[in-house]
Structure formats: C-alpha cells, structure tokens
Scaffold this motif. Structure first.
Motif, PDB file in Angstrom:
ATOM      1  N   ASN A   1      29.923 100.503  31.771  1.00  0.00           N
ATOM      2  CA  ASN A   1      30.229 100.308  30.356  1.00  0.00           C
ATOM      3  C   ASN A   1      31.691 100.666  30.056  1.00  0.00           C
ATOM      4  OD1 ASN A   1      27.655  99.424  29.699  1.00  0.00           O
ATOM      5  ND2 ASN A   1      26.967 101.440  29.047  1.00  0.00           N
ATOM      6  N   GLN A   2      32.153 101.761  30.655  1.00  0.00           N
ATOM      7  CA  GLN A   2      33.539 102.192  30.456  1.00  0.00           C
ATOM      8  C   GLN A   2      34.517 101.138  30.983  1.00  0.00           C
ATOM      9  OE1 GLN A   2      34.390 106.018  32.216  1.00  0.00           O
ATOM     10  NE2 GLN A   2      36.590 105.654  32.181  1.00  0.00           N
ATOM     11  N   ILE A   3      34.228 100.587  32.143  1.00  0.00           N
ATOM     12  CA  ILE A   3      35.091  99.550  32.723  1.00  0.00           C
ATOM     13  C   ILE A   3      35.162  98.344  31.797  1.00  0.00           C
ATOM     14  CG2 ILE A   3      35.319  97.883  34.621  1.00  0.00           C
ATOM     15  CD1 ILE A   3      34.024 100.084  36.421  1.00  0.00           C
ATOM     16  N   VAL A   4      34.004  97.901  31.295  1.00  0.00           N
ATOM     17  CA  VAL A   4      33.980  96.744  30.402  1.00  0.00           C
ATOM     18  C   VAL A   4      34.758  97.037  29.124  1.00  0.00           C
ATOM     19  CG1 VAL A   4      32.516  95.239  29.001  1.00  0.00           C
ATOM     20  CG2 VAL A   4      31.848  95.796  31.328  1.00  0.00           C
ATOM     21  N   LEU A   5      34.578  98.205  28.535  1.00  0.00           N
ATOM     22  CA  LEU A   5      35.279  98.557  27.305  1.00  0.00           C
ATOM     23  C   LEU A   5      36.792  98.598  27.505  1.00  0.00           C
ATOM     24  CD1 LEU A   5      32.890 101.301  25.883  1.00  0.00           C
ATOM     25  CD2 LEU A   5      33.266  98.997  24.964  1.00  0.00           C
ATOM     26  N   GLU A   6      37.229  99.070  28.667  1.00  0.00           N
ATOM     27  CA  GLU A   6      38.658  99.201  28.933  1.00  0.00           C
ATOM     28  C   GLU A   6      39.304  97.935  29.477  1.00  0.00           C
ATOM     29  OE1 GLU A   6      39.206 102.606  31.477  1.00  0.00           O
ATOM     30  OE2 GLU A   6      38.324 103.971  30.003  1.00  0.00           O
ATOM     31  N   LYS A   7      38.571  97.143  30.247  1.00  0.00           N
ATOM     32  CA  LYS A   7      39.205  96.046  30.966  1.00  0.00           C
ATOM     33  C   LYS A   7      38.528  94.696  30.817  1.00  0.00           C
ATOM     34  CE  LYS A   7      40.642  99.313  34.454  1.00  0.00           C
ATOM     35  NZ  LYS A   7      41.530  99.327  35.572  1.00  0.00           N
ATOM     36  N   GLY A   8      37.389  94.656  30.163  1.00  0.00           N
ATOM     37  CA  GLY A   8      36.634  93.405  30.081  1.00  0.00           C
ATOM     38  C   GLY A   8      36.096  93.194  28.697  1.00  0.00           C
ATOM     39  N   GLU A   9      34.966  92.533  28.627  1.00  0.00           N
ATOM     40  CA  GLU A   9      34.317  92.306  27.340  1.00  0.00           C
ATOM     41  C   GLU A   9      32.831  92.061  27.554  1.00  0.00           C
ATOM     42  OE1 GLU A   9      34.995  88.357  25.442  1.00  0.00           O
ATOM     43  OE2 GLU A   9      36.275  87.988  27.191  1.00  0.00           O
ATOM     44  N   PHE A  10      32.054  92.446  26.565  1.00  0.00           N
ATOM     45  CA  PHE A  10      30.641  92.120  26.549  1.00  0.00           C
ATOM     46  C   PHE A  10      30.506  90.722  25.959  1.00  0.00           C
ATOM     47  CE2 PHE A  10      30.501  96.757  26.636  1.00  0.00           C
ATOM     48  CZ  PHE A  10      29.521  96.982  27.583  1.00  0.00           C
ATOM     49  N   VAL A  11      29.643  89.897  26.536  1.00  0.00           N
ATOM     50  CA  VAL A  11      29.425  88.543  26.021  1.00  0.00           C
ATOM     51  C   VAL A  11      27.983  88.440  25.549  1.00  0.00           C
ATOM     52  CG1 VAL A  11      31.228  87.448  27.387  1.00  0.00           C
ATOM     53  CG2 VAL A  11      28.939  87.655  28.349  1.00  0.00           C
ATOM     54  N   ASN A  12      27.731  87.545  24.592  1.00  0.00           N
ATOM     55  CA  ASN A  12      26.372  87.445  24.043  1.00  0.00           C
ATOM     56  C   ASN A  12      25.455  86.656  24.969  1.00  0.00           C
ATOM     57  OD1 ASN A  12      26.666  84.656  23.507  1.00  0.00           O
ATOM     58  ND2 ASN A  12      27.646  85.090  21.555  1.00  0.00           N
ATOM     59  N   ASN A  13      24.171  86.742  24.694  1.00  0.00           N
ATOM     60  CA  ASN A  13      23.150  86.098  25.530  1.00  0.00           C
ATOM     61  C   ASN A  13      23.198  84.585  25.495  1.00  0.00           C
ATOM     62  OD1 ASN A  13      22.156  88.517  26.380  1.00  0.00           O
ATOM     63  ND2 ASN A  13      20.548  88.621  24.854  1.00  0.00           N
ATOM     64  N   SER A  14      23.822  83.997  24.473  1.00  0.00           N
ATOM     65  CA  SER A  14      23.837  82.535  24.386  1.00  0.00           C
ATOM     66  C   SER A  14      24.793  81.924  25.408  1.00  0.00           C
ATOM     67  CB  SER A  14      24.212  82.087  22.973  1.00  0.00           C
ATOM     68  OG  SER A  14      25.535  82.483  22.676  1.00  0.00           O
ATOM     69  N   THR A  15      25.677  82.744  25.981  1.00  0.00           N
ATOM     70  CA  THR A  15      26.576  82.252  27.018  1.00  0.00           C
ATOM     71  C   THR A  15      25.834  82.275  28.340  1.00  0.00           C
ATOM     72  OG1 THR A  15      28.429  83.252  25.853  1.00  0.00           O
ATOM     73  CG2 THR A  15      28.801  82.611  28.125  1.00  0.00           C
ATOM     74  N   SER A  16      25.809  81.166  29.030  1.00  0.00           N
ATOM     75  CA  SER A  16      25.118  81.160  30.320  1.00  0.00           C
ATOM     76  C   SER A  16      25.966  81.902  31.341  1.00  0.00           C
ATOM     77  CB  SER A  16      24.843  79.732  30.773  1.00  0.00           C
ATOM     78  OG  SER A  16      25.805  79.271  31.662  1.00  0.00           O
ATOM     79  N   PHE A  17      25.308  82.497  32.311  1.00  0.00           N
ATOM     80  CA  PHE A  17      25.980  83.269  33.356  1.00  0.00           C
ATOM     81  C   PHE A  17      27.009  82.416  34.088  1.00  0.00           C
ATOM     82  CE2 PHE A  17      26.244  85.250  37.597  1.00  0.00           C
ATOM     83  CZ  PHE A  17      26.619  86.519  37.214  1.00  0.00           C
ATOM     84  N   ASN A  18      26.717  81.152  34.291  1.00  0.00           N
ATOM     85  CA  ASN A  18      27.624  80.278  35.022  1.00  0.00           C
ATOM     86  C   ASN A  18      28.889  79.953  34.245  1.00  0.00           C
ATOM     87  OD1 ASN A  18      25.898  80.129  37.227  1.00  0.00           O
ATOM     88  ND2 ASN A  18      24.730  78.457  36.329  1.00  0.00           N
ATOM     89  N   GLU A  19      28.858  80.104  32.901  1.00  0.00           N
ATOM     90  CA  GLU A  19      30.030  79.822  32.084  1.00  0.00           C
ATOM     91  C   GLU A  19      31.025  80.967  32.097  1.00  0.00           C
ATOM     92  OE1 GLU A  19      28.846  78.768  28.105  1.00  0.00           O
ATOM     93  OE2 GLU A  19      27.280  77.438  28.836  1.00  0.00           O
ATOM     94  N   ILE A  20      30.587  82.143  32.506  1.00  0.00           N
ATOM     95  CA  ILE A  20      31.425  83.339  32.432  1.00  0.00           C
ATOM     96  C   ILE A  20      32.513  83.300  33.483  1.00  0.00           C
ATOM     97  CG2 ILE A  20      31.417  85.845  32.610  1.00  0.00           C
ATOM     98  CD1 ILE A  20      28.609  85.781  31.492  1.00  0.00           C
TER      99      ILE A  20
END
Length: 130
Positions: A111-130
């Motif tokens: 969670n810390q890594i995502v908050l500092e360097k990434g982003e949380f994406v919603n469930n409507s985004t397919s895994f393959n689109e990320i």
C-alpha cells in the motif's frame, strides 16, 4: 553467528535448506501462495470463491498451489458430503495463521509503495488494460 545460521543448514520434513529464509520462501514463495493465504486469512473459502477473488490465476495453478500449501501444512482442505455435489472448503491451519502478521506487513508495504509511486485503479478497469 545469527540464529538462522547456527548450523551449516536447516532441515524440515527431510528437506535441507541453506538458511531459514530459503525454507520460508519454499513454503510461501512464488507469485500466488501469499495471495492465496491473504484471501484465506479472514475466513474459509470455497475454491470458486478463491477463483473470483484471484481472477488472474489459472485454475491449474490455483489447484496446484492449494495442494502445495495443504501439503506444507499452511492450508486445510475440508470435504463435506460423500456424494456429488460435495462441498470443499479451504482455510488456514494454526501454522498458516502464524503467517498473518507477515501478510499484514507485506500488505502495508505494498500500500505504501502504491501511495508513493503508483496509483490504485478501480474495478471497472480490466487487468489487461493496466
């Protein structure tokens, strides 16, 4: 000398490891084992529930990883009924529950890594689109 390296090797169930980290990673390492354990930490689950919660794992991989976790004593597989349809439920053993604090630490770190360097994406985004 560190505790994990008192001897030249460590041994568990007839298998020899160069150190305790190697032993631990054999039990929980790989892409899916910790994820499966995470999804079992709060409640027992049926196979189909695990498939829904971990949609990117193939059925064969999930099945193999569950068998390995069961063999290593981290997961308990309970079968209810004798005739189809039978009910199969997976849960953490007492030994598996000892891994929960590690799972919580890994989750917090992720969670810390995502908050500092990434982003949380919603469930409507397919895994393959990320």
């Amino acid at each position: 000398m560190k505790t994990e390296c008192i001897g030249d090797y460590v041994k568990l169930k007839g298998k020899v490891y160069p150190c305790t980290i190697s032993l631990a990673m054999d039990l929980i390492g790989g892409k899916w084992k910790a994820v499966i354990l995470y999804h079992l930490k709060d409640a027992e689950k049926r196979y189909s529930e695990l498939r829904k919660e971990v949609p990117n794992v193939t059925e064969m991989t999930l099945s193999l990883q569950l068998k390995q976790l069961e063999k290593d004593g981290l997961v308990l597989r309970k079968v209810y009924g004798k005739k189809p349809p039978i009910k199969v439920v997976y849960s953490l053993t007492d030994f598996g529950k000892t891994f929960i604090p590690v799972l919580e630490t890994i989750t917090s770190w992720g969670n810390q890594i995502v908050l500092e360097k990434g982003e949380f994406v919603n469930n409507s985004t397919s895994f393959n689109e990320i």
